[in-house]
Design an enzyme around this catalytic site. Sequence first.
Site, PDB file in Angstrom:
ATOM      1  N   ASP A  11       0.230  -1.342   0.187  1.00 19.78           N
ATOM      2  CA  ASP A  11       0.070   0.151   0.114  1.00 19.78           C
ATOM      3  C   ASP A  11       1.175   1.195   0.224  1.00 19.78           C
ATOM      4  OD1 ASP A  11       0.994   0.112   2.353  1.00 19.78           O
ATOM      5  OD2 ASP A  11      -0.933  -0.084   3.348  1.00 19.78           O
ATOM      6  N   HIS A  12       0.140   2.595  -0.025  1.00 28.35           N
ATOM      7  CA  HIS A  12       1.035   3.596   0.247  1.00 28.35           C
ATOM      8  C   HIS A  12       2.221   3.881   1.666  1.00 28.35           C
ATOM      9  CE1 HIS A  12      -2.458   4.083   3.671  1.00 28.35           C
ATOM     10  NE2 HIS A  12      -1.595   5.031   3.291  1.00 28.35           N
ATOM     11  N   CYS A  68       2.813  -3.168   4.583  1.00 28.52           N
ATOM     12  CA  CYS A  68       2.362  -1.831   3.743  1.00 28.52           C
ATOM     13  C   CYS A  68       2.694  -1.372   6.191  1.00 28.52           C
ATOM     14  CB  CYS A  68       1.001  -2.384   4.771  1.00 28.52           C
ATOM     15  SG  CYS A  68       0.122  -3.805   6.717  1.00 28.52           S
ATOM     16  N   GLY A  69       2.006  -0.697   6.378  1.00 27.67           N
ATOM     17  CA  GLY A  69       3.294   0.307   7.223  1.00 27.67           C
ATOM     18  C   GLY A  69       3.435  -0.684   8.517  1.00 27.67           C
ATOM     19  N   THR A  70       2.551  -1.836   8.867  1.00 22.70           N
ATOM     20  CA  THR A  70       3.406  -2.588  10.066  1.00 22.70           C
ATOM     21  C   THR A  70       3.474  -3.830   9.098  1.00 22.70           C
ATOM     22  OG1 THR A  70       0.649  -2.894  10.439  1.00 22.70           O
ATOM     23  CG2 THR A  70       1.581  -1.485  11.782  1.00 22.70           C
ATOM     24  N   GLY A  71       3.019  -4.012   8.886  1.00 25.87           N
ATOM     25  CA  GLY A  71       2.904  -6.389   7.565  1.00 25.87           C
ATOM     26  C   GLY A  71       1.518  -6.527   8.702  1.00 25.87           C
ATOM     27  N   GLY A  73      -1.775  -5.481   8.289  1.00 22.70           N
ATOM     28  CA  GLY A  73      -2.239  -5.768   7.246  1.00 22.70           C
ATOM     29  C   GLY A  73      -2.889  -6.573   6.645  1.00 22.70           C
ATOM     30  N   HIS A 101      11.578 -23.332   9.017  1.00 20.30           N
ATOM     31  CA  HIS A 101      10.687 -23.579   9.591  1.00 20.30           C
ATOM     32  C   HIS A 101       9.341 -24.370   8.907  1.00 20.30           C
ATOM     33  CE1 HIS A 101      13.261 -23.911  13.678  1.00 20.30           C
ATOM     34  NE2 HIS A 101      13.506 -24.232  13.018  1.00 20.30           N
ATOM     35  N   ASN A 102       9.263 -22.709   8.666  1.00 17.46           N
ATOM     36  CA  ASN A 102       7.473 -22.708   8.349  1.00 17.46           C
ATOM     37  C   ASN A 102       7.408 -22.637   6.355  1.00 17.46           C
ATOM     38  OD1 ASN A 102       7.805 -19.899  10.658  1.00 17.46           O
ATOM     39  ND2 ASN A 102       6.589 -21.927  10.874  1.00 17.46           N
ATOM     40  N   ARG A 112       7.807   1.239   7.664  1.00 17.41           N
ATOM     41  CA  ARG A 112       7.435   2.074   8.449  1.00 17.41           C
ATOM     42  C   ARG A 112       8.213   1.802   9.384  1.00 17.41           C
ATOM     43  NH1 ARG A 112       1.069   3.849   8.208  1.00 17.41           N
ATOM     44  NH2 ARG A 112       1.018   5.532   6.730  1.00 17.41           N
ATOM     45  N   ARG A 134      11.980 -31.539   8.100  1.00 13.85           N
ATOM     46  CA  ARG A 134      12.187 -31.773   9.781  1.00 13.85           C
ATOM     47  C   ARG A 134      10.265 -31.205   9.942  1.00 13.85           C
ATOM     48  NH1 ARG A 134      14.110 -29.481  13.899  1.00 13.85           N
ATOM     49  NH2 ARG A 134      15.242 -27.388  12.844  1.00 13.85           N
ATOM     50  N   HIS A 135       9.878 -30.188   9.570  1.00 10.72           N
ATOM     51  CA  HIS A 135       8.416 -29.346   9.742  1.00 10.72           C
ATOM     52  C   HIS A 135       7.339 -29.557   9.312  1.00 10.72           C
ATOM     53  CE1 HIS A 135      10.508 -26.916  12.303  1.00 10.72           C
ATOM     54  NE2 HIS A 135      11.808 -26.723  12.012  1.00 10.72           N
ATOM     55  N   ARG A 138       4.441 -30.605  10.508  1.00 12.43           N
ATOM     56  CA  ARG A 138       3.147 -29.147  10.865  1.00 12.43           C
ATOM     57  C   ARG A 138       2.338 -28.279   9.728  1.00 12.43           C
ATOM     58  NH1 ARG A 138       8.257 -28.717  14.000  1.00 12.43           N
ATOM     59  NH2 ARG A 138       7.732 -30.243  16.358  1.00 12.43           N
TER      60      ARG A 138
HETATM   61  C1  RB5 Z   1      -2.442   2.508   6.554  1.00 12.55           C
HETATM   62  O1  RB5 Z   1      -2.252   3.747   7.161  1.00 12.55           O
HETATM   63  C2  RB5 Z   1      -1.464   1.381   7.314  1.00 12.55           C
HETATM   64  O2  RB5 Z   1      -2.917   1.101   7.935  1.00 12.55           O
HETATM   65  C3  RB5 Z   1      -1.461   0.018   7.030  1.00 12.55           C
HETATM   66  O3  RB5 Z   1      -0.340   0.388   6.316  1.00 12.55           O
HETATM   67  C4  RB5 Z   1      -0.631  -0.733   7.901  1.00 12.55           C
HETATM   68  O4  RB5 Z   1       0.002  -0.795   8.579  1.00 12.55           O
HETATM   69  C5  RB5 Z   1      -2.613  -2.336   8.139  1.00 12.55           C
HETATM   70  O5  RB5 Z   1      -1.833  -3.071   8.837  1.00 12.55           O
END
Ligand code: RB5
Length: 148
Positions: A11-12, A68-71, A73, A101-102, A112, A134-135, A138
């Site tokens: 995303d942005h 995304c910002g945090t990963g 979403g 493992h995964n 971010r 071996r994984h 799972r």
């Molecule tokens: C966008 O502002 C933010 O919510 C998105 O990038 C993400 O972090 C969602 O999980």
Amino acid sequence: MAIRCIALGADHAGAPLKDYLREKLTEAGCEVRDLGADGSQRVDYPVYGTRVASMVSTGEVEQGILVCGTGIGMSIVANKFEGVRAALVHDPFTAQMAREHNNANILVLGGRLMAREYAWECVRLWFEGSFEQRHQSRLDQIAAIEKH
Ligand code: RB5
């Protein structure tokens, strides 16, 4: 790095890191499918997460990277798709484990949260690593859960 086809989406908030990773992967000889977004205009991460995760789910590409910002979403979206094992990683250790493992077929990063060189190190470890068989049982259990 072995040549493999990989799909990228963001995303942005993740687009600048996604663009950097596209350059690095291309330089490394990978075939990259960049599915957007481009630029800084506010967009919705489920749209781009769906583009990449559906291609991985159908086998059109072997692997994907989502940012995304945090990963958070992007990982929620990607893990809705059958056969997708999306791993949100924060450092080289979790990136390495996501492969060993995964056997994660989508790597998810928080644009971010990470310096771009650090993110590239995570991608490289995941991309070049090997799954430890071996994984496998799972992963079979996860696939069975998905069928219910
Ligand atoms: C966008 O502002 C933010 O919510 C998105 O990038 C993400 O972090 C969602 O999980």
